[in-house]
Design an enzyme around this catalytic site. Structure first.
Site, PDB file in Angstrom:
ATOM      1  N   ASP A 349       0.801  -1.093  -0.238  1.00 34.57           N
ATOM      2  CA  ASP A 349       0.319  -0.237   0.000  1.00 34.57           C
ATOM      3  C   ASP A 349       0.653   0.975  -0.327  1.00 34.57           C
ATOM      4  OD1 ASP A 349      -2.532   1.411   0.264  1.00 34.57           O
ATOM      5  OD2 ASP A 349      -3.333   0.171   1.924  1.00 34.57           O
ATOM      6  N   TRP A 350       0.104   2.465  -0.044  1.00 38.10           N
ATOM      7  CA  TRP A 350       1.448   3.369  -0.731  1.00 38.10           C
ATOM      8  C   TRP A 350       1.724   4.035   0.745  1.00 38.10           C
ATOM      9  CZ3 TRP A 350      -0.370   1.814  -4.695  1.00 38.10           C
ATOM     10  CH2 TRP A 350      -0.407   1.989  -5.544  1.00 38.10           C
TER      11      TRP A 350
END
Length: 842
Positions: A349-350
């Site tokens: 995920d970012w």
């Protein structure tokens, strides 16, 4: 012996309101993205103090060792050392045609209301791996590392970007699960929770296909969806992106969505792996989950995703048993890649990458590339190059990372004239790269159909619905009308002053248009000659009551919103503060009901609400649970209100009478930068399983929904034999996705009779009841189907079960086994409304 599907011995009727027969028949088988999209990032300082063990025995902490909400500082990390690597082989599935046809993701098996075909993606993956290995055969270390490392936040056209290398064109990764985000000329589809409410595999698949076609048309390689975290917490901010509170329904929804997405040509991403069930403390909480609960509840949708041939899996922000998800050897290597035989790549995920050594734990790609937004550095990139050169990470592992990423590209045939990216997600004014390609086709028709099919009729008294040319009607509440400044007035959809058709955050998209209930109802009113009035003021309850007085029908609209935690709306930090209606909804409904004896309530909500203040009011004749329906919301609501679509939606979660009746509560308290522990002490007993086990009466049970009509509803041989004698499946590559475990094993047949004068759709649901020795919830959903049936007609229906459907997870043997004792089943209209019973003949 290999069982074969047999003809049913007899047919048992499924009639609503009829006494339950003693048994059922079973046969054994033969816009612009804000710079703060993911919120503040507070890395936790860790020390290399825990030795990394083998994948099969990677250490975790017991969930029972801590108390939910109590802050700790323990984080299990990977010590700086040299790690060898042996790639996991492609699982040997031993397919037995025609049940397991060799499948290409661009040509999946046809959708069925009773699936009996398990696709075999192994040959397609094998071919893709060969191409990928050949492609990188002359790549340097730096070039291989570039394949694994995003270019950095806002440094490319997409929300995530892998740069081109030699004859590899690079990759575009883009949100969201319900739309191509940050673009024009794209469709805003109903949310995941709404498509789950249809309980209709054909609509799940069709929505996935349409989304896949739109992502491909925009030049997106990797769609960042679907989302399949469980609705463990009723207030969970992103529950609406997923598919509800049951692992089977969620798993089937994810499975069909992925088959559809990849049929459309785009790589799908199963997210967020794993245990990201609330937004509070999502980057600094440890979800402590026991092994059996993990396998039977939270990991199951990801298993089904792997079986659907998913290209990518996104690891989440949180910790699992005190190890960060993107640094978690047990979850990424042992369960996902070894046990499930996942052949694609794991992306972060970012900003969820925590160290360069996450590559050792199974992370293949870091996104968006920099350690924090605009930091200019990366855990991969030059650091990964150095770690490989210095021997901490083996060249074999780097080759594996690169091969997995490029193989997924080949797997989807994206090397064959794939469209180039034709938008700029960070700059809507960029007329060089924004080509304004229209990818909508006629998908608005599907949006409207799903919007109606996922709408749940909760109450209908005195023939209040469907509406039949009422003389006049009044619409009360802001949710009945359009937003004051258009459908995209709030960045990231972080608010609403009109009809609510999606939640907020990165899981959203821009509306090309948004039909409000006022518009949809007025269209029908013109045909009927009805007069329509409205009042969109939520707070002037006296005016609302006066407007409703004397009208033939008073429609009150209310909603409840939530979203991703980087946005706070009216004090709701992603997760909802409570389960009450927004915009003064309860008081507004009561004010109208006090003045009109034909008050119909319409609710657009991201999840369950406590509706006790008004649900039993004698003047409230009907309740429509409209969910969040996408751009055609108003038309879909009108279709149901007027009977153009006979409601067939069923609840994908339980609506309780009190928030304390839910088994798990939102954790909102923590301190400083310490890790907050969230213990999943309820184990297997989430949502309806808990209500059944604790004998709590809900307001509306999981699976509930009314209608306008009355209706009802050789090595493998050894493994199969061992399973029948109660032995667990073995520890091996792909052991949990083995075909013998998932092949059709038992078929339940029965009849559905429409005893009324109106055509409709019934959703028969099959629940398994394990013997007490299994320590399972009283009822567990394991099958459903949808039956479209004409007035007074009778249809034969079947639901097929696999051995996996009947198994429990053995934490000692680390495999799936049949529990000791008799397994029974029930078929009914919801988790509390059973009409048929029977026993499994094993």
């Amino acid at each position: 012996m290999l069982s074969k599907l047999l003809s049913p011995l007899c047919i048992i009727p499924f009639v609503l309101g009829a006494p339950a027969p003693s048994a059922v028949t079973l046969s054994t088988p033969g816009g612009n993205v804000p710079a703060t999209i993911l919120g503040p990032y507070s890395p936790v300082t860790t020390s290399f103090s825990f030795p990394l063990t083998s994948a099969a025995s990677s250490a975790t902490s017991s969930a029972s060792a801590s108390t939910s909400g109590v802050s700790t500082t323990g984080v299990i990390t990977i010590p700086l050392s040299s790690y060898s690597f042996t790639p996991y082989p492609t699982p040997t599935l031993n397919p037995r045609p025609p049940i397991y046809p060799a499948t290409d993701p661009l040509n999946p098996p046809s959708v069925s209301s009773d699936p009996q075909v398990v696709p075999d993606f192994a040959p397609a993956w094998s071919a893709a791996y060969q191409k990928a290995k050949y492609l990188i055969s002359d790549y340097t270390i730096e070039e291989k590392v570039n394949i694994t490392t995003g270019v950095g936040w806002a440094k490319g056209l997409c929300i995530g970007n892998i740069p081109p290398n030699k004859n590899f064109p690079g990759l575009c990764l883009e949100d969201s699960p319900l739309a191509v985000r940050s673009v024009d000329y794209a469709t805003a589809f109903p949310a995941g929770i709404h498509v789950a409410s249809t309980w209709n595999r054909a609509l799940m698949r069709a929505r996935g296909l349409a989304l896949g076609q739109e992502f491909k048309g925009k030049g997106v390689n990797i769609a960042l969806g679907p989302m399949m975290n469980m609705g463990r917490i009723a207030q969970g901010g992103r529950n609406w992106e997923g598919f509800g509170a049951d692992p089977f329904l969620t798993g089937e929804s994810a499975y069909e969505t992925i088959l559809g997405l990849q049929n459309g040509g785009v790589q799908a991403t199963a997210k967020h792996f794993i245990n990201n069930e609330q937004e509070h403390f999502r980057t600094s909480e440890s979800s402590n989950v026991d092994d059996r609960t993990q396998h039977e509840i939270y990991a199951h949708p990801f298993l089904r995703s792997v079986m659907a041939g998913v290209s990518s899996v996104m690891c989440s922000y949180n910790l699992i048993n005190e190890t960060y998800a993107c640094n978690n050897d047990k979850m990424l290597n042992d369960i996902l890649k070894r046990e499930y035989g996942f052949q694609g790549f794991v992306q972060s995920d970012w900003q969820a990458t925590r160290s360069t050594l996450s590559a050792v734990a199974g992370l293949d790609m870091t996104m968006p590339g920099d350690t924090t937004f605009d930091s200019g550095d990366s855990y991969f990139g030059g650091n990964l190059t150095d770690y490989v050169n210095d021997g901490y990470i083996s060249m074999a592992r780097l080759d594996d990372m690169t091969t997995r990423i490029i193989a997924a590209w080949y797997f989807l045939h994206q090397d064959e004239a794939y469209p180039v990216t034709n938008f700029n997600a960070f700059n809507s004014k960029d007329e060089v790269n924004n080509k304004h390609v229209n990818v909508q086709a006629d998908h608005y028709k599907l949006v409207r159909e799903i919007g109606a099919a996922g709408t749940v009729l909760l109450k209908n008294e005195n023939g209040a619905l469907p509406l039949n040319k009422p003389r006049n009607l009044v619409l009360i509440g802001s949710d009945a009308g359009p937003g004051k400044f258009g459908p995209n007035e709030f960045p990231g959809q972080d608010g609403s002053d009109g009809i609510l058709a999606m939640g907020w955050g990165s899981g959203t998209g821009d509306f090309p248009y948004l039909i409000s209930p006022l518009e949809g109802i007025q269209e029908r009113a013109r045909q009927d000659g009805s007069s329509v009035f409205w009042d969109f003021d939520d707070w002037n309850t006296a005016l609302a009551g006066n407007m409703a007085y004397g009208e033939a029908v008073a429609l009150v609209f209310t909603n409840s919103d939530s979203g991703e935690g980087y946005i706070t709306v009216n004090g709701n930090k992603g997760d909802r503060k409570n389960l009450t209606a927004w915009h003064n909804g309860d008081d507004l409904i009561l004010a109208v009901a006090a003045q009109n004896n034909n008050t119909i309530v319409v609710v657009n909500s991201v999840g369950p609400l406590i509706i006790e203040p008004w649900i039993e009011h004698p003047n409230i004749t009907a309740v429509i649970w409209a969910g969040i329906q996408g751009q055609e919301a108003g038309n879909a609501i009108a279709d149901v209100l007027y009977g153009a679509y006979n409601p067939s939606g069923r609840l994908p979660y339980t609506i309780a009478k009190d928030v304390v009746d839910y088994p798990a509560q939102l954790i909102t308290k923590g301190s400083g930068s310490n890790i907050v522990t969230i213990d999943y002490t309820e184990g297997l007993f989430i949502d309806y399983r808990h209500f059944d086990q604790a004998n709590i009466i809900p307001r509306f049970e999981f699976g509930f929904g009314l209608s306008y009509t009355t209706s009802s509803d050789t090595d493998q041989e050894d493994l199969i034999t061992a399973w029948e004698y109660g032995k667990a499946s073995p520890i091996a590559e792909g052991s949990s996705t083995a075909l013998w475990l998932h092949e059709p094993a038992f078929q339940v047949t029965f009849e559905v009779t429409n005893t009324g004068p109106v055509s409709g759709t019934e959703i028969p649901q099959l629940y398994i009841h394990h013997p007490s020795s299994a320590s399972e919830p009283p009822s567990v959903l394991k099958g459903f189907t949808n039956v479209e049936i004409s007035p007074y007609d009778i249809k034969q229906v079947s639901i097929t079960l696999s051995r996996y459907d009947l198994s429990i997870w053995d934490v000692v043997a680390q495999g799936w086994r049949k529990p000791d004792g008799q397994i029974s089943l029930s078929i009914g209209a919801s988790s509390r409304d059973f009409r048929l019973q029977g026993d499994i003949p094993i």
